[in-house]
Design a protein around this motif. Structure first.
Motif, PDB file in Angstrom:
ATOM      1  N   THR A  10      58.158 -91.084 105.992  1.00  0.00           N
ATOM      2  CA  THR A  10      57.940 -90.880 104.573  1.00  0.00           C
ATOM      3  C   THR A  10      58.641 -89.609 104.118  1.00  0.00           C
ATOM      4  O   THR A  10      58.478 -88.552 104.727  1.00  0.00           O
ATOM      5  CB  THR A  10      56.436 -90.784 104.257  1.00  0.00           C
ATOM      6  OG1 THR A  10      55.806 -92.009 104.625  1.00  0.00           O
ATOM      7  CG2 THR A  10      56.207 -90.540 102.775  1.00  0.00           C
ATOM      8  N   ILE A  39      52.716 -89.183  95.270  1.00  0.00           N
ATOM      9  CA  ILE A  39      52.517 -89.989  96.470  1.00  0.00           C
ATOM     10  C   ILE A  39      53.263 -91.314  96.306  1.00  0.00           C
ATOM     11  O   ILE A  39      53.559 -91.749  95.187  1.00  0.00           O
ATOM     12  CB  ILE A  39      51.003 -90.258  96.682  1.00  0.00           C
ATOM     13  CG1 ILE A  39      50.722 -90.727  98.111  1.00  0.00           C
ATOM     14  CG2 ILE A  39      50.467 -91.253  95.664  1.00  0.00           C
ATOM     15  CD1 ILE A  39      49.237 -90.719  98.463  1.00  0.00           C
ATOM     16  N   TYR A  40      53.601 -91.941  97.427  1.00  0.00           N
ATOM     17  CA  TYR A  40      54.109 -93.313  97.377  1.00  0.00           C
ATOM     18  C   TYR A  40      52.924 -94.227  97.088  1.00  0.00           C
ATOM     19  O   TYR A  40      51.897 -94.166  97.768  1.00  0.00           O
ATOM     20  CB  TYR A  40      54.778 -93.690  98.692  1.00  0.00           C
ATOM     21  CG  TYR A  40      56.103 -93.002  98.906  1.00  0.00           C
ATOM     22  CD1 TYR A  40      57.253 -93.460  98.255  1.00  0.00           C
ATOM     23  CD2 TYR A  40      56.209 -91.883  99.731  1.00  0.00           C
ATOM     24  CE1 TYR A  40      58.473 -92.824  98.432  1.00  0.00           C
ATOM     25  CE2 TYR A  40      57.429 -91.241  99.916  1.00  0.00           C
ATOM     26  CZ  TYR A  40      58.551 -91.706  99.261  1.00  0.00           C
ATOM     27  OH  TYR A  40      59.757 -91.061  99.420  1.00  0.00           O
ATOM     28  N   SER A  49      52.258 -97.293  97.576  1.00  0.00           N
ATOM     29  CA  SER A  49      51.813 -98.189  98.654  1.00  0.00           C
ATOM     30  C   SER A  49      50.971 -97.473  99.705  1.00  0.00           C
ATOM     31  O   SER A  49      50.302 -98.125 100.502  1.00  0.00           O
ATOM     32  CB  SER A  49      53.020 -98.862  99.319  1.00  0.00           C
ATOM     33  OG  SER A  49      53.894 -97.896  99.881  1.00  0.00           O
ATOM     34  N   ASP A  50      50.989 -96.139  99.715  1.00  0.00           N
ATOM     35  CA  ASP A  50      50.130 -95.395 100.629  1.00  0.00           C
ATOM     36  C   ASP A  50      48.686 -95.369 100.155  1.00  0.00           C
ATOM     37  O   ASP A  50      47.770 -95.074 100.923  1.00  0.00           O
ATOM     38  CB  ASP A  50      50.629 -93.951 100.789  1.00  0.00           C
ATOM     39  CG  ASP A  50      51.918 -93.863 101.601  1.00  0.00           C
ATOM     40  OD1 ASP A  50      52.256 -94.863 102.288  1.00  0.00           O
ATOM     41  OD2 ASP A  50      52.574 -92.822 101.554  1.00  0.00           O
ATOM     42  N   VAL A  51      48.472 -95.681  98.876  1.00  0.00           N
ATOM     43  CA  VAL A  51      47.127 -95.712  98.297  1.00  0.00           C
ATOM     44  C   VAL A  51      46.701 -97.141  97.996  1.00  0.00           C
ATOM     45  O   VAL A  51      45.589 -97.559  98.311  1.00  0.00           O
ATOM     46  CB  VAL A  51      47.067 -94.865  97.002  1.00  0.00           C
ATOM     47  CG1 VAL A  51      45.703 -94.977  96.338  1.00  0.00           C
ATOM     48  CG2 VAL A  51      47.389 -93.407  97.306  1.00  0.00           C
ATOM     49  N   LEU A 105      47.227-100.488  99.120  1.00  0.00           N
ATOM     50  CA  LEU A 105      47.806-101.059 100.335  1.00  0.00           C
ATOM     51  C   LEU A 105      48.397-102.455 100.146  1.00  0.00           C
ATOM     52  O   LEU A 105      49.320-102.833 100.861  1.00  0.00           O
ATOM     53  CB  LEU A 105      46.754-101.074 101.443  1.00  0.00           C
ATOM     54  CG  LEU A 105      46.171 -99.694 101.812  1.00  0.00           C
ATOM     55  CD1 LEU A 105      45.172 -99.824 102.950  1.00  0.00           C
ATOM     56  CD2 LEU A 105      47.282 -98.707 102.176  1.00  0.00           C
ATOM     57  N   ARG A 154      61.025 -98.031  96.198  1.00  0.00           N
ATOM     58  CA  ARG A 154      59.612 -97.705  96.386  1.00  0.00           C
ATOM     59  C   ARG A 154      59.036 -97.099  95.111  1.00  0.00           C
ATOM     60  O   ARG A 154      59.727 -96.369  94.394  1.00  0.00           O
ATOM     61  CB  ARG A 154      59.422 -96.718  97.545  1.00  0.00           C
ATOM     62  CG  ARG A 154      59.951 -97.230  98.873  1.00  0.00           C
ATOM     63  CD  ARG A 154      59.572 -96.301 100.007  1.00  0.00           C
ATOM     64  NE  ARG A 154      58.135 -96.302 100.237  1.00  0.00           N
ATOM     65  CZ  ARG A 154      57.525 -95.480 101.101  1.00  0.00           C
ATOM     66  NH1 ARG A 154      58.237 -94.596 101.783  1.00  0.00           N
ATOM     67  NH2 ARG A 154      56.218 -95.538 101.272  1.00  0.00           N
ATOM     68  N   LYS A 167      45.422 -93.676  92.427  1.00  0.00           N
ATOM     69  CA  LYS A 167      44.013 -93.967  92.685  1.00  0.00           C
ATOM     70  C   LYS A 167      43.424 -94.865  91.600  1.00  0.00           C
ATOM     71  O   LYS A 167      42.642 -95.781  91.888  1.00  0.00           O
ATOM     72  CB  LYS A 167      43.226 -92.668  92.791  1.00  0.00           C
ATOM     73  CG  LYS A 167      43.512 -91.877  94.066  1.00  0.00           C
ATOM     74  CD  LYS A 167      42.691 -90.590  94.126  1.00  0.00           C
ATOM     75  CE  LYS A 167      42.913 -89.855  95.439  1.00  0.00           C
ATOM     76  NZ  LYS A 167      42.145 -88.581  95.507  1.00  0.00           N
ATOM     77  N   GLN A 216      44.649 -98.355  92.161  1.00  0.00           N
ATOM     78  CA  GLN A 216      43.917 -99.010  93.245  1.00  0.00           C
ATOM     79  C   GLN A 216      42.641 -99.661  92.713  1.00  0.00           C
ATOM     80  O   GLN A 216      42.275-100.770  93.107  1.00  0.00           O
ATOM     81  CB  GLN A 216      43.581 -97.998  94.339  1.00  0.00           C
ATOM     82  CG  GLN A 216      42.633 -98.519  95.417  1.00  0.00           C
ATOM     83  CD  GLN A 216      43.157 -99.750  96.138  1.00  0.00           C
ATOM     84  OE1 GLN A 216      44.323 -99.777  96.520  1.00  0.00           O
ATOM     85  NE2 GLN A 216      42.326-100.759  96.304  1.00  0.00           N
TER      86      GLN A 216
END
Length: 206
Positions: free
Chosen positions: A2, A10-11, A13-15, A17, A43, A52, A55
């Motif tokens: 990364t 942040i990327y 997809s890291d949060v 999923l 990305r 967040k 998500q």
């Protein structure tokens, strides 16, 4: 591996999923017809707080059988500058039939479709659509992403009742989880309580 991002970013997809990424400005499948400056990786990047909130929206939609697909997230200021150079090149109309068939290119700025600033550059806006989790197909929203015209507006009467309902499903999930819609673009949502509202970042998406 990364790549390092600025503090607070942040990327996605890291949060989120199970997010689906289809970053249009990394490809030539966009209104410019070429890869946009500032996108060196397909990305999605955003502020941590925006990711967040996304998500939460994704979890809500999942219960109803939908996934979210991202077309764009953080947008470098250099990409916005690329948009402006494109719109002022009146000879380049190769994407007109798909993205702005009913408006002249020299009217795109006047009508507010292209501008010198973007909420995406502060890192807390997303361009998204819905995907049926069973079939893997995008829902019909009435237009392609980045269509410049009335058919892209919320509340338009130029689309079918099914297309309108699909937009409502997306809007409800995003708004209920902290995002704001804008009238002109069914795909665009920005975090209400974004951390950097006055900053236009310019780091490259890698």
């Amino acid at each position: 591996m990364t790549n390092e991002l600025p503090a607070g970013f942040i990327y996605v997809s890291d949060v989120v999923l199970d997010i689906i990424e289809d970053i249009k400005y990394y490809s030539s499948d966009n209104f410019l017809g070429v890869r946009v400056e500032g996108y060196e990786s397909p990305r999605a990047v955003s502020t941590i707080s925006a990711a967040k909130a996304l998500q939460k929206a994704t979890s809500q939609l999942k219960k109803d059988g939908y996934s979210l697909k991202i077309f764009d997230a953080y947008r470098p200021k250099r990409a916005v500058d690329h948009f402006l150079r494109w719109v002022n090149d009146l000879e380049d109309t190769k994407t007109k039939a798909i993205f702005y068939p009913d408006i002249k290119k020299d009217q795109l700025i006047k009508n507010g479709y292209i501008g010198p600033n973007s909420r995406h550059s502060s890192g807390s806006a997303f361009d998204v659509t819905l995907v049926n989790r069973m079939t893997g197909q995008e829902l019909d929203m009435g237009t392609v992403f980045d269509f410049f015209g009335q058919k892209s507006h919320h509340g338009t009467h130029l689309i079918t009742s099914e297309q309108t309902q699909n937009r409502h499903i997306l809007k409800r999930a995003m708004v209920e989880n902290g995002f704001q819609a804008i009238k002109e673009e069914w795909w665009h949502y920005q975090l209400e309580d974004e951390p950097y509202p006055l900053t236009a970042f310019n780091f490259i998406v890698k």
